[in-house]
Design a protein around this motif. Structure first.
Motif, short mmCIF file in Angstrom:
data_model
loop_
_atom_site.label_atom_id
_atom_site.label_comp_id
_atom_site.label_asym_id
_atom_site.label_seq_id
_atom_site.Cartn_x
_atom_site.Cartn_y
_atom_site.Cartn_z
N GLU A 10 -38.45 -31.10 67.90
CA GLU A 10 -39.63 -31.93 67.73
C GLU A 10 -39.93 -32.24 66.27
O GLU A 10 -40.91 -32.92 65.96
N ASP A 12 -40.15 -34.01 62.82
CA ASP A 12 -40.12 -35.42 62.43
C ASP A 12 -38.87 -35.71 61.60
O ASP A 12 -38.48 -34.90 60.76
N PRO A 13 -38.20 -36.87 61.82
CA PRO A 13 -36.98 -37.18 61.06
C PRO A 13 -37.19 -37.16 59.54
O PRO A 13 -36.29 -36.80 58.79
N ARG A 14 -38.39 -37.54 59.08
CA ARG A 14 -38.62 -37.54 57.63
C ARG A 14 -38.70 -36.13 57.09
O ARG A 14 -38.21 -35.85 56.00
N ARG A 16 -37.20 -33.60 58.61
CA ARG A 16 -35.82 -33.12 58.80
C ARG A 16 -34.94 -33.52 57.62
O ARG A 16 -34.11 -32.76 57.15
N ALA A 83 -42.25 -36.65 53.55
CA ALA A 83 -42.29 -35.60 54.57
C ALA A 83 -43.69 -35.04 54.72
O ALA A 83 -44.13 -34.71 55.83
N ALA A 86 -45.74 -37.34 56.89
CA ALA A 86 -45.34 -37.20 58.30
C ALA A 86 -45.86 -35.89 58.87
O ALA A 86 -46.30 -35.83 60.03
N TRP A 87 -45.81 -34.82 58.08
CA TRP A 87 -46.28 -33.51 58.56
C TRP A 87 -47.78 -33.55 58.84
O TRP A 87 -48.24 -33.08 59.87
N ASN A 89 -49.64 -36.24 59.49
CA ASN A 89 -49.90 -37.11 60.65
C ASN A 89 -49.57 -36.41 61.95
O ASN A 89 -50.29 -36.55 62.95
N GLY A 90 -48.46 -35.65 61.96
CA GLY A 90 -48.11 -34.92 63.18
C GLY A 90 -49.15 -33.89 63.56
O GLY A 90 -49.51 -33.75 64.73
N GLU A 93 -52.28 -35.74 64.90
CA GLU A 93 -52.10 -36.21 66.28
C GLU A 93 -52.14 -35.06 67.27
O GLU A 93 -52.68 -35.18 68.36
N HIS A 216 -33.12 -42.43 65.16
CA HIS A 216 -32.97 -43.59 64.30
C HIS A 216 -32.24 -44.71 65.05
O HIS A 216 -31.55 -44.47 66.05
#
Length: 275
Positions: A10, A12-14, A16, A83, A86-87, A89-90, A93, A216
């Protein structure tokens, strides 16, 4: 070379992308986690969490790692900034998805004064309202049954619902072109492998350092899928979507080339694919 555990699915790709970059810098430096902790001032347990994807390293830790391995920190700090967004925001949410829990009030806590005395007239009004609701529900059910049994025949209208549920839906569906109701198809990619200056290209992208991971999509992913097929490993359909089959094929190439097996395409994996 370290054998890293797989990152959480789970993640996030960014995030990761940042973790994979930090892992590779640590591997290329030859430092152990204990030595890395001694050089950066962050404990070995902290680096295990950071490099395992369980916690986002702070900006200072990323900068300290760059100094410890003699790496220019500018690119790492840019990856960390993306990153970190993204962290956050995750987590936002995840917290927004949790329903608010209202405190439960025990029946014993309600006093007789709060409930108030029950009058016969109030009970009668409640019974009348309940009966009216039940009658409306029964009539609605009967109307729906009549509509279904009649099959939407316009010559025998039984309720206003027939005007929208009987004949208008087929008429709309007949007037709509087939392309409007069918889902959009994925773009088609054609592999045209050719060898230029000792490197293989499939004609879709000439990148050598794009970071690609599960989730992606685009021509870079299709280029990697073509090169995987050329190497004799099937990534599934060449559709430009990085899915489980493509990730499994990438892991096979990384294992064959002696790279870190993480299922993520980076500069080293691109080099193996284009050789």
């Amino acid at each position: 070379m370290s054998r890293w555990a797989a990152l959480p699915a789970e993640l996030d790709p960014r995030v990761r992308q940042l973790v994979v970059r930090l892992r590779r810098l640590k591997d290329h430096s030859g430092l152990s986690l204990r030595q890395l902790a001694a050089r950066t001032g962050y404990s070995q347990k902290s680096w295990e969490r950071y490099l395992g994807g369980r916690s986002l390293p702070p900006r200072e830790a990323v900068e300290a790692l760059a100094r410890a391995v003699d790496e220019e920190p500018t690119r790492l700090l840019a990856l960390h900034e993306v990153a970190a967004d993204a962290w956050r925001n995750g987590r936002r949410e995840a917290s927004a998805g949790e329903p608010e829990r209202e405190p439960l009030v025990a029946p014993e806590s309600l006093s007789a004064e709060a409930i108030g005395p029950r009058s016969p007239g109030r009970s009668l009004r409640v019974a009348l309202v309940a009966g009216a609701v039940a009658l409306v529900l029964a009539l609605s059910t009967a109307v729906l049954l009549v509509v279904r049994l009649s099959g939407g025949d316009p010559a025998q209208p039984t309720s206003p619902l027939l005007a929208t549920g009987g004949q208008s839906s087929p008429a709309v569906s007949e007037s709509m072109p087939p392309s409007a109701s069918s889902p959009p198809s994925a773009p088609a990619y054609t592999c045209r492998p050719e060898r230029v200056d000792g490197h293989w290209y499939a004609g879709l992208s000439r990148t050598r350092d794009a970071i690609l991971a599960n989730g992606h999509a685009g021509p870079e992913v299709a280029e990697a899928q073509c090169l995987l097929r050329r190497a004799g490993i099937s990534p599934g359909a060449v559709d430009g979507i990085f899915g489980p089959l493509t990730e499994r094929a990438v892991r096979q190439v990384q294992r064959r080339a002696g790279l870190v097996v993480d299922g993520i395409i980076g500069p080293h994996t691109w080099k193996a694919l284009r050789q």
